[in-house]
Design a protein around this motif. Structure first.
Motif, PDB file in Angstrom:
ATOM      1  N   GLU A 165      10.055 -18.262 -21.581  1.00 44.00           N
ATOM      2  CA  GLU A 165      10.545 -18.976 -20.409  1.00 44.00           C
ATOM      3  C   GLU A 165      10.129 -19.966 -19.701  1.00 44.00           C
ATOM      4  O   GLU A 165      10.568 -20.618 -18.611  1.00 44.00           O
ATOM      5  N   THR A 166       8.816 -20.335 -20.137  1.00 34.11           N
ATOM      6  CA  THR A 166       8.029 -21.318 -19.504  1.00 34.11           C
ATOM      7  C   THR A 166       8.620 -22.769 -19.739  1.00 34.11           C
ATOM      8  O   THR A 166       9.383 -23.193 -20.704  1.00 34.11           O
ATOM      9  N   PRO A 167       8.608 -23.333 -18.550  1.00 31.69           N
ATOM     10  CA  PRO A 167       9.637 -24.600 -18.480  1.00 31.69           C
ATOM     11  C   PRO A 167       9.079 -25.629 -19.159  1.00 31.69           C
ATOM     12  O   PRO A 167       7.775 -25.873 -19.397  1.00 31.69           O
ATOM     13  N   ILE A 168       9.877 -26.398 -19.850  1.00 27.80           N
ATOM     14  CA  ILE A 168       9.416 -27.573 -20.555  1.00 27.80           C
ATOM     15  C   ILE A 168      10.138 -28.705 -20.011  1.00 27.80           C
ATOM     16  O   ILE A 168      11.293 -28.871 -19.732  1.00 27.80           O
ATOM     17  N   VAL A 169       9.255 -29.700 -19.425  1.00 31.57           N
ATOM     18  CA  VAL A 169       9.851 -30.742 -18.625  1.00 31.57           C
ATOM     19  C   VAL A 169       9.408 -32.249 -19.009  1.00 31.57           C
ATOM     20  O   VAL A 169       8.480 -32.053 -19.638  1.00 31.57           O
TER      21      VAL A 169
END
Lengths: 310, 310
Positions: free
Chosen positions: B287-291
């Motif tokens: 669930e690590t955000p990618i932005v």
């Protein structure tokens, strides 16, 4: 100045304990059983009791102890674990509980990470500020050291070296739930997997037998020039060496240390893994030394003791 | 307390300069040409002169300046570069030379690493202590941030994100000399490579033309549902997403930031890379955000300014 510290390595069956001088001298080591009954509620009280008993036995006062470090099997973040399957623990604040029971400063870390720190302190990576330490046992674990410190990570999952995706053609799941992890091809069991595949391909140029496969047998045959063992070891080494080269792109370590049961194969393992590492490493990293771990089963207590020294 | 700092980003044709408040406010930015003649000997004196002129123009005294940070194109270790091909430099001690010329504290880092630090300070990873920042431009660069600091590495080669080995079937060399690097399939030129291969396979279900291939054209076609573009983008995203998942096994970041020209494709790029990332990431990281990166071409001056603030 405190003169002593404790290093505690909690395993599924025994807890390894070490009394260290703060200079890193291991003064005494011993074990107690890991009592996992009752939801593992006895584990930390047992550890506190053995630490306090050792201090009393040796006539060591609290002022003389820098603290106790703990390596624990599972994710650890800020001295707390969300769970530890092998210990039957739910959320457990090791720092708070052991601190209260012993009156000592406590630091906790993931066991594989902590063992890596031990190798940096007094083992194969001694004196280095940056290292990748990989442990090839039943699984593949390890730890990443940057600027002299363990990379703990946002979820306590730094250094989960065994879970790089390396193989698209593996369709049974790894312990982590994904398919095709490094652990599935580079652990002791992973090497047996590769050996089974090699034997199933119908090769006849081997003394290996499907009834008696182990990482040790494969490496023994490899050392004797067995052709199938050569193919197996090369597949293993390509997976591991290439992945280590990728990791080196991230952290550019001073040294790479290989430990765990599989590493008992010795220098031939370092040599073949190093070949694939150099084939794929970024130019600045091609000469990065790859060495064998030196502390064996004591790496965990060394690293745990080092944790409390900051 | 110093109120100001300078951020300097040395490129092959221009040097970008920023005057910042120490709180991260960009007060003014400007550019000077990079004069690479005479072995690049004018580059650092030009930078010193423009810093001193800006201080005079604004009436800023040395006591009010925390220092000047510098991002430079090549490996940097302890504020020194062993070489910088684009600047025609041999071994250059940026810290010492600029320090002497300006009388200010100087810190230097690799330009891609420094841009990553900028994104952590005031961009897509603002407020995070751990991040992977990947820049998809002509090449693939980036930086790794652990505990709020750039990973510099033993040879100044930390965060060489583009040089993971990802493809055994590429036999022409990457700029680094190896074959099959991430940069060869995930940069703007890498995407064109994948597109050429797709078109060469004789597919007819596309509006892409071999005469006019670019990363932008491929993503534009992808957004319009072009079947070949879909295959190209999925190949790209599988390479990149899987490699980012491997990197996340090492550092377990709080966030992954994607910048550079290719990232102008926008959210569709994040979505498709995220899909392959999640397929392969260790459970704790899924669930690590990618932005998307936020600072564009200013990331370098932001990060350089941040360098001097420790």
């Amino acid at each position: 100045m405190a003169k002593y510290c404790f290093g505690i390595d909690i395993g599924g069956t025994t807890v390894k304990c070490g009394l260290f001088g703060t200079d890193g001298t291991l003064m005494e080591k011993w074990e107690i059983p890991t009592r996992t009954e009752d939801g593992g509620s006895k584990v930390l009280p047992d550890i506190a009791a053995t630490i306090l008993a050792k201090m009393e036995e040796k006539g060591i006062s609290k002022e003389d102890v820098a603290g106790a470090g703990v390596g624990a099997p599972g994710p650890v973040r800020e001295n707390k674990m969300p769970y530890a399957v092998n210990l039957h623990w739910g959320e457990t604040d090791i720092g708070q509980i052991l601190g209260k029971l012993t009156g000592l400063p406590i630091r906790a870390g993931n066991d594989a990470n902590v063992a890596a720190l031990g190798e940096m302190w007094k083992g194969g990576a001694e004196g280095r500020r940056g290292a990748i330490v990989v442990t090839l046992g039943t699984g593949v674990g390890g730890g990443i050291i940057v600027d002299g410190k363990l990379v703990e990570g946002a979820h306590g999952a730094g250094g989960e070296i065994g879970h790089a995706h390396v193989a698209d053609d593996i369709h049974d799941p790894c312990g982590c739930g994904n398919c095709g992890c490094l652990e599935q091809v580079a652990s002791a069991t992973g090497i047996v997997r590769l050996a089974r595949e090699e034997l199933a391909s119908g090769c006849s140029d081997t003394k290996l037998s499907a009834d008696d496969l182990s990482s040790k047998n494969v490496f023994d045959a490899y050392k004797e020039g067995d052709a199938a063992a050569d193919r197996i070891v090369n597949r293993f080494a390509k997976y591991l060496g290439t992945t280590l080269a990728t990791y080196a792109c991230v952290v550019d370590p001073e040294v790479i240390v290989i430990g765990g049961g599989v590493s008992k194969a010795g220098q031939v393992l370092v040599d073949i893994v190093g070949k694939y590492f150099r084939d794929n490493a970024f130019p600045a990293d091609k000469e990065t030394p790859i060495v064998l771990a030196e502390l064996g089963n004591d790496a965990g207590i060394y690293g745990a003791a080092r944790l409390v020294l900051g």
